[in-house]
Design a protein around this motif. Structure first.
Motif, mmCIF file in Angstrom:
data_model
loop_
_atom_site.group_PDB
_atom_site.id
_atom_site.type_symbol
_atom_site.label_atom_id
_atom_site.label_comp_id
_atom_site.label_asym_id
_atom_site.label_seq_id
_atom_site.Cartn_x
_atom_site.Cartn_y
_atom_site.Cartn_z
ATOM 1 N N LYS A 89 56.138 22.312 -47.146
ATOM 2 C CA LYS A 89 57.142 22.313 -46.081
ATOM 3 C C LYS A 89 57.483 23.748 -45.664
ATOM 4 O O LYS A 89 57.692 24.004 -44.485
ATOM 5 C CB LYS A 89 58.416 21.587 -46.553
ATOM 6 N N ARG A 90 57.523 24.676 -46.610
ATOM 7 C CA ARG A 90 57.792 26.075 -46.258
ATOM 8 C C ARG A 90 56.678 26.618 -45.362
ATOM 9 O O ARG A 90 56.926 27.289 -44.364
ATOM 10 C CB ARG A 90 57.931 26.929 -47.520
ATOM 11 N N PHE A 91 55.420 26.291 -45.709
ATOM 12 C CA PHE A 91 54.294 26.747 -44.894
ATOM 13 C C PHE A 91 54.366 26.139 -43.496
ATOM 14 O O PHE A 91 54.125 26.838 -42.497
ATOM 15 C CB PHE A 91 52.972 26.381 -45.564
ATOM 16 N N VAL A 92 54.695 24.863 -43.392
ATOM 17 C CA VAL A 92 54.788 24.207 -42.081
ATOM 18 C C VAL A 92 55.902 24.844 -41.258
ATOM 19 O O VAL A 92 55.718 25.120 -40.068
ATOM 20 C CB VAL A 92 55.013 22.682 -42.250
ATOM 21 N N ARG A 93 57.056 25.095 -41.888
ATOM 22 C CA ARG A 93 58.159 25.757 -41.162
ATOM 23 C C ARG A 93 57.715 27.111 -40.628
ATOM 24 O O ARG A 93 57.967 27.452 -39.470
ATOM 25 C CB ARG A 93 59.361 25.944 -42.089
ATOM 26 N N ASP A 94 57.057 27.892 -41.479
ATOM 27 C CA ASP A 94 56.632 29.221 -41.059
ATOM 28 C C ASP A 94 55.562 29.151 -39.974
ATOM 29 O O ASP A 94 55.565 29.950 -39.030
ATOM 30 C CB ASP A 94 56.114 30.011 -42.261
ATOM 31 N N ALA A 95 54.630 28.196 -40.090
ATOM 32 C CA ALA A 95 53.572 28.061 -39.084
ATOM 33 C C ALA A 95 54.155 27.681 -37.721
ATOM 34 O O ALA A 95 53.654 28.114 -36.678
ATOM 35 C CB ALA A 95 52.549 27.016 -39.530
ATOM 36 N N VAL A 96 55.222 26.902 -37.720
ATOM 37 C CA VAL A 96 55.866 26.537 -36.451
ATOM 38 C C VAL A 96 56.685 27.702 -35.921
ATOM 39 O O VAL A 96 56.698 27.966 -34.710
ATOM 40 C CB VAL A 96 56.749 25.280 -36.656
ATOM 41 N N ASP A 97 57.354 28.433 -36.817
ATOM 42 C CA ASP A 97 58.259 29.502 -36.382
ATOM 43 C C ASP A 97 57.533 30.738 -35.859
ATOM 44 O O ASP A 97 58.121 31.516 -35.116
ATOM 45 C CB ASP A 97 59.187 29.897 -37.533
ATOM 46 N N VAL A 98 56.265 30.947 -36.225
ATOM 47 C CA VAL A 98 55.568 32.149 -35.765
ATOM 48 C C VAL A 98 55.044 32.001 -34.348
ATOM 49 O O VAL A 98 54.698 33.005 -33.714
ATOM 50 C CB VAL A 98 54.396 32.532 -36.708
ATOM 51 N N ARG A 99 54.980 30.797 -33.820
ATOM 52 C CA ARG A 99 54.433 30.615 -32.472
ATOM 53 C C ARG A 99 55.533 30.220 -31.496
ATOM 54 O O ARG A 99 56.586 29.736 -31.881
ATOM 55 C CB ARG A 99 53.317 29.566 -32.490
ATOM 56 N N ARG A 100 55.259 30.451 -30.227
ATOM 57 C CA ARG A 100 56.172 29.997 -29.177
ATOM 58 C C ARG A 100 55.795 28.555 -28.846
ATOM 59 O O ARG A 100 54.642 28.258 -28.568
ATOM 60 C CB ARG A 100 56.035 30.855 -27.932
ATOM 61 N N ASN A 101 56.775 27.685 -28.871
ATOM 62 C CA ASN A 101 56.555 26.268 -28.606
ATOM 63 C C ASN A 101 57.195 25.903 -27.277
ATOM 64 O O ASN A 101 58.307 26.338 -26.972
ATOM 65 C CB ASN A 101 57.178 25.426 -29.723
ATOM 66 N N VAL A 102 56.521 25.081 -26.517
ATOM 67 C CA VAL A 102 57.038 24.664 -25.215
ATOM 68 C C VAL A 102 58.260 23.764 -25.409
ATOM 69 O O VAL A 102 59.198 23.805 -24.605
ATOM 70 C CB VAL A 102 55.934 23.936 -24.413
ATOM 71 N N GLY A 103 58.276 23.004 -26.482
ATOM 72 C CA GLY A 103 59.360 22.060 -26.719
ATOM 73 C C GLY A 103 60.727 22.706 -26.852
ATOM 74 O O GLY A 103 61.743 22.107 -26.508
ATOM 75 N N GLU A 104 60.773 23.931 -27.348
ATOM 76 C CA GLU A 104 62.078 24.573 -27.513
ATOM 77 C C GLU A 104 62.699 24.984 -26.182
ATOM 78 O O GLU A 104 63.897 25.237 -26.112
ATOM 79 C CB GLU A 104 61.985 25.765 -28.469
ATOM 80 N N TYR A 105 61.908 25.038 -25.127
ATOM 81 C CA TYR A 105 62.426 25.405 -23.804
ATOM 82 C C TYR A 105 62.672 24.185 -22.922
ATOM 83 O O TYR A 105 63.178 24.322 -21.807
ATOM 84 C CB TYR A 105 61.445 26.346 -23.098
ATOM 85 N N LEU A 106 62.317 22.994 -23.399
ATOM 86 C CA LEU A 106 62.451 21.786 -22.579
ATOM 87 C C LEU A 106 63.906 21.498 -22.217
ATOM 88 O O LEU A 106 64.201 21.118 -21.084
ATOM 89 C CB LEU A 106 61.843 20.584 -23.306
ATOM 90 N N LEU A 107 64.813 21.687 -23.151
ATOM 91 C CA LEU A 107 66.223 21.407 -22.878
ATOM 92 C C LEU A 107 66.756 22.309 -21.766
ATOM 93 O O LEU A 107 67.448 21.846 -20.852
ATOM 94 C CB LEU A 107 67.051 21.592 -24.144
ATOM 95 N N PHE A 108 66.405 23.581 -21.824
ATOM 96 C CA PHE A 108 66.855 24.512 -20.777
ATOM 97 C C PHE A 108 66.244 24.145 -19.427
ATOM 98 O O PHE A 108 66.927 24.183 -18.394
ATOM 99 C CB PHE A 108 66.482 25.947 -21.145
ATOM 100 N N ALA A 109 64.959 23.800 -19.426
ATOM 101 C CA ALA A 109 64.290 23.421 -18.169
ATOM 102 C C ALA A 109 64.906 22.152 -17.595
ATOM 103 O O ALA A 109 65.156 22.064 -16.383
ATOM 104 C CB ALA A 109 62.802 23.218 -18.421
#
Length: 193
Positions: A89-109
């Motif tokens: 789970k730590r590796f998955v968290r870090d792998a997600v946190d190092v990249r820019r994801n489109v989903g995190e901007y969906l709410l603002f859009a």
């Protein structure tokens, strides 16, 4: 043959009667007055020992929640909830946190496009609706790419893809980076730990 609605006689042997016990002469004490009986039955609704135990239990839960909250902010593995513990789970968290994801901007859009629909004429508001659907489609494609990326990395590092770990990463990617718990421990563009 007796009628079916009649009752059969018991086949057990009759019990021999013994001499009845002598009746009690008295109870050996006078009947208490009503006030005395009520006073004897009266007790506190909550026992003070229970109060102390409940207070200690609440204090213990408060301390545990404080440790968990601190662990969610610092990433301390010892006090994280069970769903967030472990090297996978730590590796998955870090792998997600190092990249820019489109989903995190969906709410603002989505918020911006809803505000635009109130400002522009109705004929042009249709374009805002199409833009919102395009943003949702972009999030779906990004989640698909992240899914394949996580599976490949987990197989290379751990030899298999543990159940639920990819879904854990995709759900984390859909959250705004600042609101993710446990807090991101790696910078964007860095290597996962």
């Amino acid at each position: 043959m007796p009628a079916p609605w009649t009752r059969r006689k018991s086949t057990t042997p009759p019990v021999e009667e013994t001499a009845p016990a002598a009746p009690a002469v008295g109870k050996g004490r006078p009947t208490p007055r009503r006030a005395e009986a009520e006073a004897a039955r009266r007790r506190p609704l909550v026992v003070t020992d229970r109060k102390a135990a409940a207070r200690a239990s609440r204090e213990r839960l408060r301390e545990e929640r404080g440790r968990t909250r601190t662990a969610m902010e610092t990433g301390d593995e010892r006090y994280l909830p069970a769903r967030d513990q472990g090297p996978v789970k730590r590796f998955v968290r870090d792998a997600v946190d190092v990249r820019r994801n489109v989903g995190e901007y969906l709410l603002f859009a989505a918020l911006a496009l809803v505000l635009v629909t109130f400002v522009v004429p109705p004929e042009q508001a249709l374009y805002a609706t199409f833009a919102l659907w395009f943003a949702v489609l972009a999030v779906v494609v990004d989640c698909f790419v992240l899914n394949r990326h996580l599976k490949r990395q987990l197989t290379a590092r751990f030899g298999e893809v543990p159940v639920g770990s990819v879904r854990y990463g995709v759900m984390r990617a859909l959250q705004i980076r600042r609101s993710r718990l446990p807090k991101p421990q790696v910078a964007r563009g860095a290597q996962p730990r």
